[in-house]
Design a protein around this motif. Structure first.
Motif, PDB file in Angstrom:
ATOM      1  N   GLY A   1     -60.266  45.785 -55.632  1.00  0.00           N
ATOM      2  CA  GLY A   1     -58.554  46.885 -54.854  1.00  0.00           C
ATOM      3  C   GLY A   1     -59.727  48.864 -55.761  1.00  0.00           C
ATOM      4  N   PHE A   2     -59.890  48.592 -56.787  1.00  0.00           N
ATOM      5  CA  PHE A   2     -60.212  49.955 -57.610  1.00  0.00           C
ATOM      6  C   PHE A   2     -61.687  50.456 -56.383  1.00  0.00           C
ATOM      7  CE2 PHE A   2     -63.112  52.801 -60.198  1.00  0.00           C
ATOM      8  CZ  PHE A   2     -62.388  53.541 -60.437  1.00  0.00           C
ATOM      9  N   ALA A   3     -62.419  49.944 -56.004  1.00  0.00           N
ATOM     10  CA  ALA A   3     -63.696  50.209 -55.694  1.00  0.00           C
ATOM     11  C   ALA A   3     -62.589  50.698 -53.619  1.00  0.00           C
ATOM     12  CB  ALA A   3     -65.145  49.516 -55.008  1.00  0.00           C
ATOM     13  N   ILE A   4     -62.111  50.090 -53.039  1.00  0.00           N
ATOM     14  CA  ILE A   4     -61.382  50.128 -51.943  1.00  0.00           C
ATOM     15  C   ILE A   4     -60.823  51.859 -52.402  1.00  0.00           C
ATOM     16  CG2 ILE A   4     -59.462  49.905 -50.332  1.00  0.00           C
ATOM     17  CD1 ILE A   4     -62.404  48.180 -50.076  1.00  0.00           C
ATOM     18  N   LEU A   5     -60.100  51.870 -53.493  1.00  0.00           N
ATOM     19  CA  LEU A   5     -59.198  52.934 -54.061  1.00  0.00           C
ATOM     20  C   LEU A   5     -60.113  54.559 -53.507  1.00  0.00           C
ATOM     21  CD1 LEU A   5     -56.808  54.385 -54.457  1.00  0.00           C
ATOM     22  CD2 LEU A   5     -57.184  53.829 -56.546  1.00  0.00           C
ATOM     23  N   VAL A   6     -61.443  54.340 -54.379  1.00  0.00           N
ATOM     24  CA  VAL A   6     -61.973  55.617 -54.525  1.00  0.00           C
ATOM     25  C   VAL A   6     -62.719  55.757 -52.746  1.00  0.00           C
ATOM     26  CG1 VAL A   6     -64.336  55.822 -55.575  1.00  0.00           C
ATOM     27  CG2 VAL A   6     -62.368  54.852 -56.912  1.00  0.00           C
ATOM     28  N   GLY A   7     -62.895  54.229 -52.613  1.00  0.00           N
ATOM     29  CA  GLY A   7     -63.662  54.390 -51.193  1.00  0.00           C
ATOM     30  C   GLY A   7     -63.074  55.522 -50.441  1.00  0.00           C
ATOM     31  N   VAL A   8     -62.316  55.416 -50.706  1.00  0.00           N
ATOM     32  CA  VAL A   8     -60.271  56.304 -49.539  1.00  0.00           C
ATOM     33  C   VAL A   8     -60.435  57.010 -50.180  1.00  0.00           C
ATOM     34  CG1 VAL A   8     -57.871  55.524 -48.777  1.00  0.00           C
ATOM     35  CG2 VAL A   8     -59.398  54.185 -48.356  1.00  0.00           C
ATOM     36  N   LEU A   9     -60.470  57.496 -50.822  1.00  0.00           N
ATOM     37  CA  LEU A   9     -60.928  58.806 -51.943  1.00  0.00           C
ATOM     38  C   LEU A   9     -61.968  59.371 -51.375  1.00  0.00           C
ATOM     39  CD1 LEU A   9     -59.319  58.864 -55.439  1.00  0.00           C
ATOM     40  CD2 LEU A   9     -58.238  59.482 -53.021  1.00  0.00           C
ATOM     41  N   ARG A  10     -62.343  58.667 -51.038  1.00  0.00           N
ATOM     42  CA  ARG A  10     -64.285  59.643 -50.958  1.00  0.00           C
ATOM     43  C   ARG A  10     -64.597  59.958 -49.160  1.00  0.00           C
ATOM     44  NH1 ARG A  10     -68.869  58.902 -47.932  1.00  0.00           N
ATOM     45  NH2 ARG A  10     -67.896  56.526 -46.850  1.00  0.00           N
ATOM     46  N   ILE A  11     -63.945  59.442 -48.578  1.00  0.00           N
ATOM     47  CA  ILE A  11     -63.706  58.896 -46.757  1.00  0.00           C
ATOM     48  C   ILE A  11     -62.541  61.017 -46.293  1.00  0.00           C
ATOM     49  CG2 ILE A  11     -63.227  58.377 -44.780  1.00  0.00           C
ATOM     50  CD1 ILE A  11     -63.899  55.883 -45.982  1.00  0.00           C
ATOM     51  N   ILE A  12     -61.716  60.481 -47.608  1.00  0.00           N
ATOM     52  CA  ILE A  12     -60.437  61.597 -47.200  1.00  0.00           C
ATOM     53  C   ILE A  12     -60.782  63.393 -47.799  1.00  0.00           C
ATOM     54  CG2 ILE A  12     -58.164  62.093 -48.061  1.00  0.00           C
ATOM     55  CD1 ILE A  12     -57.610  59.282 -47.365  1.00  0.00           C
ATOM     56  N   ARG A  13     -61.739  63.347 -49.053  1.00  0.00           N
ATOM     57  CA  ARG A  13     -61.872  64.569 -49.658  1.00  0.00           C
ATOM     58  C   ARG A  13     -62.851  64.581 -49.341  1.00  0.00           C
ATOM     59  NH1 ARG A  13     -58.964  65.139 -54.998  1.00  0.00           N
ATOM     60  NH2 ARG A  13     -57.116  64.483 -54.300  1.00  0.00           N
ATOM     61  N   GLY A  14     -64.066  63.661 -48.733  1.00  0.00           N
ATOM     62  CA  GLY A  14     -65.040  63.931 -48.068  1.00  0.00           C
ATOM     63  C   GLY A  14     -66.059  63.844 -48.919  1.00  0.00           C
ATOM     64  N   TRP A  15     -67.046  63.311 -49.598  1.00  0.00           N
ATOM     65  CA  TRP A  15     -67.218  63.578 -51.066  1.00  0.00           C
ATOM     66  C   TRP A  15     -68.648  62.261 -50.440  1.00  0.00           C
ATOM     67  CZ3 TRP A  15     -63.267  60.797 -54.989  1.00  0.00           C
ATOM     68  CH2 TRP A  15     -62.947  61.700 -55.047  1.00  0.00           C
ATOM     69  N   PRO A  16     -69.925  62.569 -51.126  1.00  0.00           N
ATOM     70  CA  PRO A  16     -70.677  62.030 -50.836  1.00  0.00           C
ATOM     71  C   PRO A  16     -71.194  60.884 -50.642  1.00  0.00           C
ATOM     72  CG  PRO A  16     -71.378  64.301 -51.265  1.00  0.00           C
ATOM     73  CD  PRO A  16     -70.433  64.035 -50.968  1.00  0.00           C
ATOM     74  N   LEU A  17     -71.388  59.910 -50.394  1.00  0.00           N
ATOM     75  CA  LEU A  17     -71.650  58.929 -50.776  1.00  0.00           C
ATOM     76  C   LEU A  17     -72.592  58.163 -51.961  1.00  0.00           C
ATOM     77  CD1 LEU A  17     -70.893  55.587 -50.551  1.00  0.00           C
ATOM     78  CD2 LEU A  17     -72.073  55.071 -48.373  1.00  0.00           C
TER      79      LEU A  17
ATOM     80  N   PRO B   1     -65.984  42.251 -43.054  1.00  0.00           N
ATOM     81  CA  PRO B   1     -64.751  42.839 -41.219  1.00  0.00           C
ATOM     82  C   PRO B   1     -64.018  43.540 -41.845  1.00  0.00           C
ATOM     83  CG  PRO B   1     -65.436  41.026 -41.477  1.00  0.00           C
ATOM     84  CD  PRO B   1     -65.727  40.799 -42.842  1.00  0.00           C
ATOM     85  N   LEU B   2     -62.902  43.440 -43.251  1.00  0.00           N
ATOM     86  CA  LEU B   2     -62.016  44.114 -43.073  1.00  0.00           C
ATOM     87  C   LEU B   2     -62.360  45.057 -43.570  1.00  0.00           C
ATOM     88  CD1 LEU B   2     -58.442  43.962 -43.793  1.00  0.00           C
ATOM     89  CD2 LEU B   2     -59.011  42.681 -45.842  1.00  0.00           C
ATOM     90  N   VAL B   3     -62.981  45.417 -45.474  1.00  0.00           N
ATOM     91  CA  VAL B   3     -63.686  46.711 -45.684  1.00  0.00           C
ATOM     92  C   VAL B   3     -63.618  47.620 -44.344  1.00  0.00           C
ATOM     93  CG1 VAL B   3     -64.485  47.384 -47.128  1.00  0.00           C
ATOM     94  CG2 VAL B   3     -63.207  45.675 -48.177  1.00  0.00           C
ATOM     95  N   THR B   4     -64.823  47.375 -43.944  1.00  0.00           N
ATOM     96  CA  THR B   4     -65.641  48.312 -42.538  1.00  0.00           C
ATOM     97  C   THR B   4     -64.702  48.520 -41.696  1.00  0.00           C
ATOM     98  OG1 THR B   4     -67.169  46.858 -43.329  1.00  0.00           O
ATOM     99  CG2 THR B   4     -67.416  48.128 -40.999  1.00  0.00           C
ATOM    100  N   ALA B   5     -64.010  48.168 -41.073  1.00  0.00           N
ATOM    101  CA  ALA B   5     -62.943  48.302 -40.048  1.00  0.00           C
ATOM    102  C   ALA B   5     -61.939  48.919 -40.929  1.00  0.00           C
ATOM    103  CB  ALA B   5     -61.990  46.891 -39.571  1.00  0.00           C
ATOM    104  N   LEU B   6     -61.634  48.661 -42.428  1.00  0.00           N
ATOM    105  CA  LEU B   6     -60.694  50.377 -42.390  1.00  0.00           C
ATOM    106  C   LEU B   6     -61.639  50.752 -43.267  1.00  0.00           C
ATOM    107  CD1 LEU B   6     -58.142  50.659 -44.847  1.00  0.00           C
ATOM    108  CD2 LEU B   6     -59.884  50.498 -46.338  1.00  0.00           C
ATOM    109  N   GLY B   7     -63.129  51.287 -42.919  1.00  0.00           N
ATOM    110  CA  GLY B   7     -63.697  52.513 -43.349  1.00  0.00           C
ATOM    111  C   GLY B   7     -63.431  53.575 -42.534  1.00  0.00           C
ATOM    112  N   VAL B   8     -63.959  52.511 -41.520  1.00  0.00           N
ATOM    113  CA  VAL B   8     -64.380  52.921 -40.150  1.00  0.00           C
ATOM    114  C   VAL B   8     -63.078  53.788 -38.929  1.00  0.00           C
ATOM    115  CG1 VAL B   8     -65.286  52.832 -37.038  1.00  0.00           C
ATOM    116  CG2 VAL B   8     -66.318  52.119 -39.571  1.00  0.00           C
ATOM    117  N   GLY B   9     -62.347  53.146 -39.230  1.00  0.00           N
ATOM    118  CA  GLY B   9     -60.704  53.235 -38.755  1.00  0.00           C
ATOM    119  C   GLY B   9     -60.597  54.759 -39.586  1.00  0.00           C
ATOM    120  N   LEU B  10     -60.164  54.789 -41.093  1.00  0.00           N
ATOM    121  CA  LEU B  10     -59.751  55.711 -41.323  1.00  0.00           C
ATOM    122  C   LEU B  10     -60.269  57.041 -40.861  1.00  0.00           C
ATOM    123  CD1 LEU B  10     -57.501  56.822 -43.512  1.00  0.00           C
ATOM    124  CD2 LEU B  10     -59.392  56.330 -45.517  1.00  0.00           C
ATOM    125  N   ALA B  11     -61.669  56.832 -41.112  1.00  0.00           N
ATOM    126  CA  ALA B  11     -63.020  58.089 -40.400  1.00  0.00           C
ATOM    127  C   ALA B  11     -62.486  58.874 -39.221  1.00  0.00           C
ATOM    128  CB  ALA B  11     -64.415  57.604 -41.208  1.00  0.00           C
TER     129      ALA B  11
END
Length: 102
Positions: free
Chosen positions: A2-18, A58-68
């Motif tokens: 859950g913490f990784a997903i939170l930071v990953g979503v913040l990364r996508i929203i803020r535009g931080w490099p992976l 698939p769930l986390v990939t769909a979350l990342g691609v959908g959010l982006a």
């Protein structure tokens, strides 16, 4: 996870490099390994595999691609992927940190 997903979503929203998160995560793992108990290191490294199940990938990939895709100015191919790579690091860090604290 859950913490990784939170930071990953913040990364996508803020535009931080992976690569900042991945390199920082591996540096954290390398730094904490000598301080962790020897009997917990193997368990910690194996715990990274928890994030690669048939449901989470698939769930986390769909979350990342959908959010982006939903955020204007983000490329879903570049910004949407990478959550699984970061999510594999966090269980290792947290298990070893628990071993150090305990």
């Amino acid at each position: 996870m859950g913490f990784a997903i939170l930071v990953g979503v913040l990364r996508i929203i803020r535009g931080w490099p992976l690569y900042y998160l991945i390199i920082g995560g591996y540096c954290g793992i390398i730094l904490i390994t000598p301080f962790a108990p020897a009997d917990i290191i193997g368990i910690a490294y194996d715990s990274g595999g928890v994030t690669t199940s048939t449901i989470t990938v698939p769930l986390v990939t769909a979350l990342g691609v959908g959010l982006a895709t939903a955020i204007k100015g983000r490329n879903p191919i570049i910004d949407g992927f990478g959550l699984i790579a970061f999510a594999s690091l966090t269980p290792m860090i947290f298990v070893m940190a628990y071993g150090v604290i305990r």
